[in-house]
Design a protein around this motif. Structure first.
Motif, PDB file in Angstrom:
ATOM      1  N   LYS C  47       0.833  -1.211   0.000  1.00  0.00           N
ATOM      2  CA  LYS C  47       0.000   0.000   0.000  1.00  0.00           C
ATOM      3  C   LYS C  47       0.866   1.259   0.000  1.00  0.00           C
ATOM      4  O   LYS C  47       0.665   2.155  -0.822  1.00  0.00           O
ATOM      5  CB  LYS C  47      -0.916  -0.006   1.241  1.00  0.00           C
ATOM      6  CG  LYS C  47      -1.813  -1.240   1.320  1.00  0.00           C
ATOM      7  CD  LYS C  47      -2.729  -1.225   2.531  1.00  0.00           C
ATOM      8  CE  LYS C  47      -1.994  -1.257   3.863  1.00  0.00           C
ATOM      9  NZ  LYS C  47      -1.231  -2.497   4.105  1.00  0.00           N
ATOM     10  N   SER C  48       1.826   1.304   0.902  1.00  0.00           N
ATOM     11  CA  SER C  48       2.698   2.479   0.933  1.00  0.00           C
ATOM     12  C   SER C  48       3.523   2.554  -0.345  1.00  0.00           C
ATOM     13  O   SER C  48       3.780   3.639  -0.875  1.00  0.00           O
ATOM     14  CB  SER C  48       3.632   2.426   2.139  1.00  0.00           C
ATOM     15  OG  SER C  48       2.881   2.509   3.321  1.00  0.00           O
ATOM     16  N   THR C  49       3.926   1.399  -0.825  1.00  0.00           N
ATOM     17  CA  THR C  49       4.686   1.374  -2.074  1.00  0.00           C
ATOM     18  C   THR C  49       3.884   2.034  -3.191  1.00  0.00           C
ATOM     19  O   THR C  49       4.412   2.843  -3.954  1.00  0.00           O
ATOM     20  CB  THR C  49       5.029  -0.084  -2.453  1.00  0.00           C
ATOM     21  OG1 THR C  49       5.757  -0.662  -1.364  1.00  0.00           O
ATOM     22  CG2 THR C  49       5.866  -0.142  -3.712  1.00  0.00           C
ATOM     23  N   PHE C  91       2.022  11.253   4.496  1.00  0.00           N
ATOM     24  CA  PHE C  91       2.946  10.138   4.703  1.00  0.00           C
ATOM     25  C   PHE C  91       2.541   9.266   5.888  1.00  0.00           C
ATOM     26  O   PHE C  91       2.099   9.763   6.920  1.00  0.00           O
ATOM     27  CB  PHE C  91       4.369  10.667   4.969  1.00  0.00           C
ATOM     28  CG  PHE C  91       5.082  11.200   3.756  1.00  0.00           C
ATOM     29  CD1 PHE C  91       4.549  12.244   3.015  1.00  0.00           C
ATOM     30  CD2 PHE C  91       6.306  10.679   3.366  1.00  0.00           C
ATOM     31  CE1 PHE C  91       5.207  12.746   1.908  1.00  0.00           C
ATOM     32  CE2 PHE C  91       6.984  11.181   2.259  1.00  0.00           C
ATOM     33  CZ  PHE C  91       6.434  12.215   1.531  1.00  0.00           C
ATOM     34  N   GLN C  92       2.782   7.960   5.706  1.00  0.00           N
ATOM     35  CA  GLN C  92       2.595   7.069   6.850  1.00  0.00           C
ATOM     36  C   GLN C  92       3.614   7.425   7.944  1.00  0.00           C
ATOM     37  O   GLN C  92       3.292   7.418   9.122  1.00  0.00           O
ATOM     38  CB  GLN C  92       2.780   5.603   6.415  1.00  0.00           C
ATOM     39  CG  GLN C  92       2.532   4.620   7.559  1.00  0.00           C
ATOM     40  CD  GLN C  92       2.611   3.152   7.111  1.00  0.00           C
ATOM     41  OE1 GLN C  92       2.832   2.854   5.931  1.00  0.00           O
ATOM     42  NE2 GLN C  92       2.423   2.248   8.037  1.00  0.00           N
ATOM     43  N   TYR C  93       4.835   7.742   7.526  1.00  0.00           N
ATOM     44  CA  TYR C  93       5.861   8.169   8.473  1.00  0.00           C
ATOM     45  C   TYR C  93       6.389   9.538   8.060  1.00  0.00           C
ATOM     46  O   TYR C  93       7.376   9.623   7.331  1.00  0.00           O
ATOM     47  CB  TYR C  93       7.008   7.161   8.512  1.00  0.00           C
ATOM     48  CG  TYR C  93       6.553   5.754   8.813  1.00  0.00           C
ATOM     49  CD1 TYR C  93       6.085   5.422  10.094  1.00  0.00           C
ATOM     50  CD2 TYR C  93       6.556   4.765   7.834  1.00  0.00           C
ATOM     51  CE1 TYR C  93       5.641   4.143  10.379  1.00  0.00           C
ATOM     52  CE2 TYR C  93       6.121   3.483   8.118  1.00  0.00           C
ATOM     53  CZ  TYR C  93       5.651   3.165   9.381  1.00  0.00           C
ATOM     54  OH  TYR C  93       5.221   1.903   9.650  1.00  0.00           O
ATOM     55  N   LEU C 176      -4.021   9.399   1.455  1.00  0.00           N
ATOM     56  CA  LEU C 176      -3.796   9.396   2.898  1.00  0.00           C
ATOM     57  C   LEU C 176      -3.299   8.014   3.293  1.00  0.00           C
ATOM     58  O   LEU C 176      -4.049   7.046   3.237  1.00  0.00           O
ATOM     59  CB  LEU C 176      -5.087   9.694   3.653  1.00  0.00           C
ATOM     60  CG  LEU C 176      -5.848  10.956   3.256  1.00  0.00           C
ATOM     61  CD1 LEU C 176      -7.090  11.124   4.140  1.00  0.00           C
ATOM     62  CD2 LEU C 176      -4.953  12.176   3.376  1.00  0.00           C
ATOM     63  N   ASP C 177      -2.008   7.922   3.656  1.00  0.00           N
ATOM     64  CA  ASP C 177      -1.447   6.624   4.020  1.00  0.00           C
ATOM     65  C   ASP C 177      -1.475   6.458   5.527  1.00  0.00           C
ATOM     66  O   ASP C 177      -0.646   7.013   6.241  1.00  0.00           O
ATOM     67  CB  ASP C 177      -0.018   6.493   3.479  1.00  0.00           C
ATOM     68  CG  ASP C 177       0.506   5.064   3.595  1.00  0.00           C
ATOM     69  OD1 ASP C 177      -0.182   4.215   4.195  1.00  0.00           O
ATOM     70  OD2 ASP C 177       1.621   4.807   3.084  1.00  0.00           O
ATOM     71  N   GLU C 178      -2.426   5.708   5.995  1.00  0.00           N
ATOM     72  CA  GLU C 178      -2.599   5.430   7.429  1.00  0.00           C
ATOM     73  C   GLU C 178      -2.539   6.697   8.268  1.00  0.00           C
ATOM     74  O   GLU C 178      -1.868   6.755   9.282  1.00  0.00           O
ATOM     75  CB  GLU C 178      -1.550   4.427   7.910  1.00  0.00           C
ATOM     76  CG  GLU C 178      -1.731   3.079   7.252  1.00  0.00           C
ATOM     77  CD  GLU C 178      -1.000   1.958   8.002  1.00  0.00           C
ATOM     78  OE1 GLU C 178      -0.760   2.122   9.204  1.00  0.00           O
ATOM     79  OE2 GLU C 178      -0.716   0.935   7.365  1.00  0.00           O
ATOM     80  N   THR C 179      -3.240   7.705   7.801  1.00  0.00           N
ATOM     81  CA  THR C 179      -3.258   8.957   8.540  1.00  0.00           C
ATOM     82  C   THR C 179      -3.954   8.781   9.887  1.00  0.00           C
ATOM     83  O   THR C 179      -3.717   9.539  10.822  1.00  0.00           O
ATOM     84  CB  THR C 179      -3.951  10.039   7.690  1.00  0.00           C
ATOM     85  OG1 THR C 179      -3.211  10.161   6.483  1.00  0.00           O
ATOM     86  CG2 THR C 179      -3.987  11.382   8.383  1.00  0.00           C
TER      87      THR C 179
END
Ligand code: ATP
Ligand code: MG
Lengths: 520, 408, 256
Positions: C47-49, C91-93, C176-179
């Protein structure tokens, strides 16, 4: 930085440099006594010994060479080193202080009288075998005997306990090599270097002195002139050495110096894990140990070299103990090769040692994991050099220094990145732990970066053993010394896990013994 | 005389012979001689000396020559400041100083303990004075409201030497800015600071020299109980330039902020060297050095914390050096050193060296900032961190100077 | 109608040549303007990829397929070009940028994007006003905006700061990555309000999450399951509920 170095670009930096600030002379004062009984390896073995004439001269060297029945080229090589050594000066840049060494007061060669190599392990004098048994080295173990007799055809893989092939060096001479036959079958050469000179002269000639040149530094040059024995390992192309190889060094005879020389060559895509252990009896005089270790890793090869060094550190007043002046260097000559040094240094009165990697091949990897414990009046100046020459070379340094008693513990390291070493990476972590208020912990990293795409990172901390943690452990009922050992083990964990299993266990108990009497 | 003088330095170079000759022209003075002997012990420091292995004055300075380029313009504002100038003509000072600042122009050389540790400082002390320049310039600060003192060192032909001594009395504070603007073949100055209990010093050093010049600024400070010193350096280097600072925490509770940024372009060499001795319990040191180096430039950082047994207990010290190699052909040498003999201490150091962080670059670009701008932004922010504690009057100028350099 | 974001048969690897590892493996996905699509999937699914490949992070190599935004191929563009086209990734991170205050950072980004689009820069008073409004809505302390980007921020603060930037920059397409991870219950609500305020017939959104909870606040039009580098199942909003109840094994077993 210094002399243990010797790639051409650093040679100029050698020798001259003086470290002014040093150990406070006042620290050499009356002390809280440390018990020397802690050193469990401190017994002497009584056997008859042949010595070379005391002292160092051309004659000594000829004597050694003749005693070992060496070919002419090696004698010449030794004499050349000796000539060079006479022109060199003992280095003074390390943060260690010791009385001037009288190089004429040592025996440079001592061999058990019974004769050097034994056809079968049964011929090894009883006293020597007992010595090794006391040290916990499994020469006599049934498996090992099987190995000696070449009867391990079966079930070698299915065995649960990992096996270790051992080369035992007693004073100057290799006394027993186990598992030889089985290794031979895999094509692995594992024997004393004196034997290898006769049996594989071409291999020895090709690699000897190519990583640590004869003239590299004062102690390495001395070693080149007088080295007595040591181990030779060659792993042929594509071979994964079927077991851990190991050498145990023991200094026994009085007033001897030990100058072993180890040469390990891993040919293309070969792998070997090598363990080295050292002990010496308690003696009032200082004994000199000036070893040289050379590692060569060709394309895709990997060498893992682990040391547990437990030479006699001297008594609580700093009397006696080993001067450990060792040059260890690995050359990652081929692309994608890897050399990994792991060391647990708990012994010796004075240690001067920088196992290094020359990362010549592209994508080669160098690692240095170190635990150095000093107690009593020990002094250790140790660290590593990572010389990045090839593209995308990587190095990793984890050093954990623990100082207790009135000791001094110095990390000294160099990370050097050549202009051509694009995308080189280094990570260094140096942590020091102080136990008690009379010891010293020092960190001296040198970083030389000539490549814009390189990323180098260094972190260091110096702290004392946490009172809170200590109290917490003791509140739960753990005795103070055990609590210290527990916390220290936690502190060094990152490094311990890089040691082979059996060694890790040994190292842990060594840490505990070394730190006994350091608190309270 | 010459033969006797020649014996001072073994195998002297042409430059060293000229220095000996200059010494010979100075009035006789036992303290001057002692300082010169401290220098002569090694001559111009060179790479065979541990502390100078990366910064070699002997090799860089062949002879004393007047540089082709004139001094740089002084970017630091002088409004509201008391300005002192070391110029080719001599020395200029304000006609009148306000209460709380006393200046003494001493004809003789003051004693210089520890001269052996700082050969270039010893040289400055031995050769300062002569012509219209003071041998030792001394200040006593008794006020906590004294205006900023601004020192300008500009073009003085072949060589320029200065020695300035500050005594900051208990509770007083001194704001000091210095501009080293080049224009001399060799500039060597030594500044000594004595901070009494609770005294404060905020010192800012701006250095910009010609590509053919050699420059050494040596600062030596002793901090009394609860004294506070903050130092900020912005150095652009020279053919060879060393900014050396030695600080001794002498009594408990003193605090030191030691920051520096070096920006080194083609043919330039900038060296930041520091030595901090925690000679008293419960003292704090925070040190941050940042560097950015271009193709053909060299950056050097050498830092040392020394914590002696017993007296150094409860030391809290942190040293960080971070360098960016902005282009191929840049080089950075670093030696962040800890020598610790006391157990109840918190000491740490960190060193990073390399290119800008990829993750940060991507984050900026993801938000729409073009690559070159993102690079400039990150680099400026990176350098700015080391300049944030400079005196307000000069901080923005330092930032602007750094920015100009980075964007050109 | 042409979807706003169109991903067709996208494959991508990560890592150096010799050890390149395929993470996205023929992934196809369409998000029309005005819609919110959720992506769920097990850890390590890619997913993040996907979000990095869409926004152009280096280290990822596209080995096949295409991705277009409003018909324009985005895969060849620099990250900032894509940002100027309206792509925003939360970003997730989130990354720490020492020394660069949040306000400076966002203003620089905003003006760079405007410049790339041929628009005028925002005036300082307008910017400050806007920032104040957004911060207020997100319950962000004004002091926080003076600190360097993400440095020393708590996990939840970092996520809120991502939303702050999103609302300031007003992007066209949001990822939105795991916001939601790391947010406390009130913050989750605030963030969701922020996102909902951005919903607009001209905007598309891709919401990556592990939890139904966020989707209670941000109602998705579609839910996709990403596993082994591709979308293996697509459903309506209730698919998320089923996933929560039955787990990936249950739902995917049926898909296989
Ligand atoms: N730089 C890299 N090098 C090697 N493997 C990587 C790299 N980046 C990602 N991966 C691997 O790719 C896979 C997909 O990672 P990704 O971050 O896209 O997963 P994700 O679906 O976002 O997981 P999560 O739900 O845990 O956030 C993982 O197995 C991950 O380890
Ligand atoms: Mg993810």
């Amino acid at each position: 930085m210094d002399c243990c170095g010797g790639t051409t670009e650093h040679e100029d930096d050698c020798g001259e440099v003086k470290v002014k600030d040093s150990i406070d002379a006042k620290t050499v004062e009356a002390a809280k006594a440390l018990e020397s009984e802690n050193y469990s390896a401190g017994f002497a073995t009584t056997i008859e010994t042949d010595f070379a004439p005391k002292g160092l001269s051309e004659d000594t060297i000829r004597y050694i060479s003749a005693a070992k029945n060496e070919p002419e080229w090696l004698l010449e090589w030794r004499l050349k080193a000796y000539e060079r050594w006479l022109t060199m000066e003992e280095p003074t840049w390390a943060m260690v202080r010791y009385p001037k060494i009288d190089y004429q007061a040592y025996y440079y060669y001592a061999a058990p009288k019974a004769g050097a190599k034994y056809a079968s392990i049964d011929d090894v004098p009883k006293e020597i075998l007992e010595t090794y048994e006391k040290l916990g080295i499994p020469l006599r173990e049934a498996e090992v005997l099987l190995g000696v007799e070449g009867a391990v055809e079966t079930a070698a893989e299915g065995r649960e306990k990992p096996r270790v092939a051992v080369d035992a060096v007693f004073d100057s001479v290799s006394v027993a090599t186990t598992f030889r036959k089985e290794l031979q079958k895999a094509g692995v050469i594992f024997m004393s270097i004196s034997e290898a000179v006769h049996e594989y002269p071409d291999l020895v000639k090709k690699y000897l002195g190519t990583v640590v040149p004869q003239s590299d530094n004062f102690f390495a040059t001395l070693n080149s002139a007088v080295f007595s024995d040591g181990t030779f390992v060659y792993i042929p192309k594509g071979v994964r050495c079927p077991m851990e190889l190991s050498t145990y060094f023991r200094m026994n005879a009085e007033n001897t110096g030990q100058f072993e020389r180890t040469l390990i060559v891993a040919d293309e895509a070969a792998y070997v894990s090598y363990l080295e252990g050292c002990t010496a009896p308690m003696r009032d005089e200082n004994q000199l140990h000036a070893a040289v270790v050379e590692l060569v890793a060709l394309e895709d090869a990997e060498i893992k070299y682990s040391t547990v060094q437990n030479w006699w550190p001297g008594d609580e007043d700093g009397k006696g103990g080993i001067f450990n002046f060792v040059t260890k260097r690995g050359d990652c000559r081929g692309d994608r090769s890897k050399i990994s040094w792991t060391q647990v240094e708990t012994g010796s009165a004075v240690t001067w040692k920088y196992p290094s990697c020359i990362l010549r091949g592209d994508d080669s990897v160098g690692e240095f994991y170190s635990i150095a414990v000093t107690n009593g009046r020990q002094q250790a100046d140790t660290g590593t050099k990572m010389i990045h020459l090839g593209k995308r070379t990587k190095s990793r340094i984890i050093s954990k220094g623990i100082s207790a008693g009135k000791s001094d513990n110095t990390y000294r390291g160099l990370v050097s990145v050549n202009r051509k070493a694009v995308n080189a990476r280094n990570f260094t972590q140096c942590d020091s732990l102080l136990i008690g208020e009379k010891c010293g912990a020092h960190t001296i990293p040198y970083v030389e970066n000539r490549c814009a795409s390189a990323q180098l990172e260094h972190e260091a901390t110096t702290t004392k053993l946490s009172e809170d943690q200590l109290f917490y452990a003791r509140q739960r009922g753990i005795a103070e010394e055990d609590a210290v050992a527990l916390l220290v083990n936690g502190f060094v964990r990152d490094v311990l896990q890089h040691l082979p299993m059996e060694f890790a266990v040994e190292a842990q108990s060594l840490l505990k013994v070394s730190l006994e009497g350091s608190v309270g | 005389m010459t033969t006797a003088l020649r014996d001072f330095i073994k195998n002297p170079t042409a430059a060293e012979l000229e220095l000996v000759a200059r010494y010979g022209m100075q009035p006789e003075d036992a303290r001057r001689e002692r300082a010169f002997l401290a220098f002569a012990e090694t001559g111009l420091p060179h790479r065979r000396m541990e502390g100078w292995k990366w910064t070699d004055f002997k090799a860089a300075l062949k002879a004393l020559e007047t540089p082709a380029a004139a001094s740089a313009k002084d970017p630091l504002p002088d409004d509201g400041a008391l300005v002192f100038r070391f110029t080719p003509k001599g020395f200029e000072a304000p006609a009148k100083l306000p209460d709380g600042i006393r200046m003494v122009v001493q004809p003789g050389v003051q004693a210089f303990p520890g001269a052996e540790d700082v050969p270039m400082g010893a040289l400055a002390a031995a050769l300062a004075g002569g012509g219209k320049r003071p041998a030792t310039l001394a200040f006593e600060i008794t006020s906590s409201e004294a205006p900023r003192l601004h020192f300008v060192f500009e073009g003085a032909g072949e060589a320029s030497f200065a020695r300035i001594v500050f005594l900051v009395r208990s509770g007083a504070s001194l704001t000091l800015t210095e501009s080293y603007l080049g224009g001399a073949g060799l500039t060597a100055s030594v500044l000594e600071f004595d901070l009494e209990r609770g005294a404060k010093l905020n010192r800012t050093i701006f250095q910009r020299g010609g590509a053919g010049e050699a420059l050494a600024v040596t600062g030596i400070a002793h901090l009394g109980a609860e004294a506070e010193m903050t130092q900020t350096t912005l150095a652009f280097g020279a053919k060879v330039a060393r900014m050396e600072t030695r600080v001794v925490h002498q009594a408990s509770g003193s605090k030191l902020n030691l920051n520096a940024a070096y920006l080194s372009g083609k043919g330039f060499h900038a060296d930041i060297t520091t030595n901090v001795r925690h000679g008293a319990p419960s003292c704090v040191t925070r040190q941050l050095t940042k560097g950015a180096v271009l193709d053909g430039g060299t950056g050097v950082f050498q830092g040392k914390f020394f914590v002696p047994r017993k007296t150094g207990q409860h030391t809290d010290a942190d040293m960080q050096h971070q360098a960016l190699l902005l282009e191929d052909g840049a080089q950075v040498f670093a030696k962040p050193e800890l020598e610790i003999y006391a157990d109840d201490v918190e000491c740490a150091h960190g060193n990073t060296c390399g290119a800008l962080d990829d993750a940060q670059m991507f984050y900026l670009r993801q938000r729409g900032i073009p690559e070159t701008q993102a690079r400039a932004m990150l680099t400026e922010a990176f350098i700015a961190e080391a300049l944030g504690m400079a005196d307000e009057a000069v901080r923005d100028v330092l930032l602007a100077e750094a920015q100009n350099w980075l964007s050109s | 109608m042409r979807p706003m974001l169109k991903i067709t048969d996208l494959s991508a690897t990560v890592g150096e040549d010799s050890e390149a590892k395929t993470i996205l493996n023929g992934l196809s996905l369409d998000v029309p303007a005005g819609e919110v699509h959720a992506i769920m999937g097990p850890n390590g699914a890619g997913k993040s990829t996907l979000s990095y490949v869409l926004t152009g992070r280096s280290g990822y190599e596209v080995t096949g397929g295409s991705a277009t935004l409003n018909g324009e191929d985005i895969l060849g563009m620099d990250p900032e070009e894509r940002a100027a086209k309206g792509m925003f990734l939360s970003f997730q991170y989130p990354v720490e940028i020492p020394g660069v205050p949040v306000m400076t950072f966002v203003r620089t980004a905003m003006n760079a994007q405007r410049k790339a689009r041929g628009e005028a820069e925002i005036s300082a008073p307008d910017f400050i006003k806007k920032s104040r409004d957004v911060a207020k809505m997100l319950n962000l302390d004004a002091e926080m905006l003076k600190r360097p980007v993400n440095v020393g921020f708590s996990g939840g603060e970092k996520k809120r700061l991502e939303i702050y930037q999103m609302m300031m920059l007003e992007p066209k397409f949001l990822i939105l990555d795991e916001t939601d991870s790391g947010l406390d219950i009130d913050a989750l609500k605030t963030v969701a309000d922020g996102v909902n305020a951005m919903r607009d017939p001209s905007r598309g959104m891709l919401v990556i999450t592990h939890y139904q909870r966020l989707l209670d606040y941000i109602k998705p039009d579609k839910v996709h399951v990403l596993a082994k580098g591709r979308i293996i199942k697509t459903g309506e909003a209730d698919l998320a509920l089923r996933l929560e109840k039955e787990g990936y094994d249950g739902v995917l077993g049926e898909a296989a």
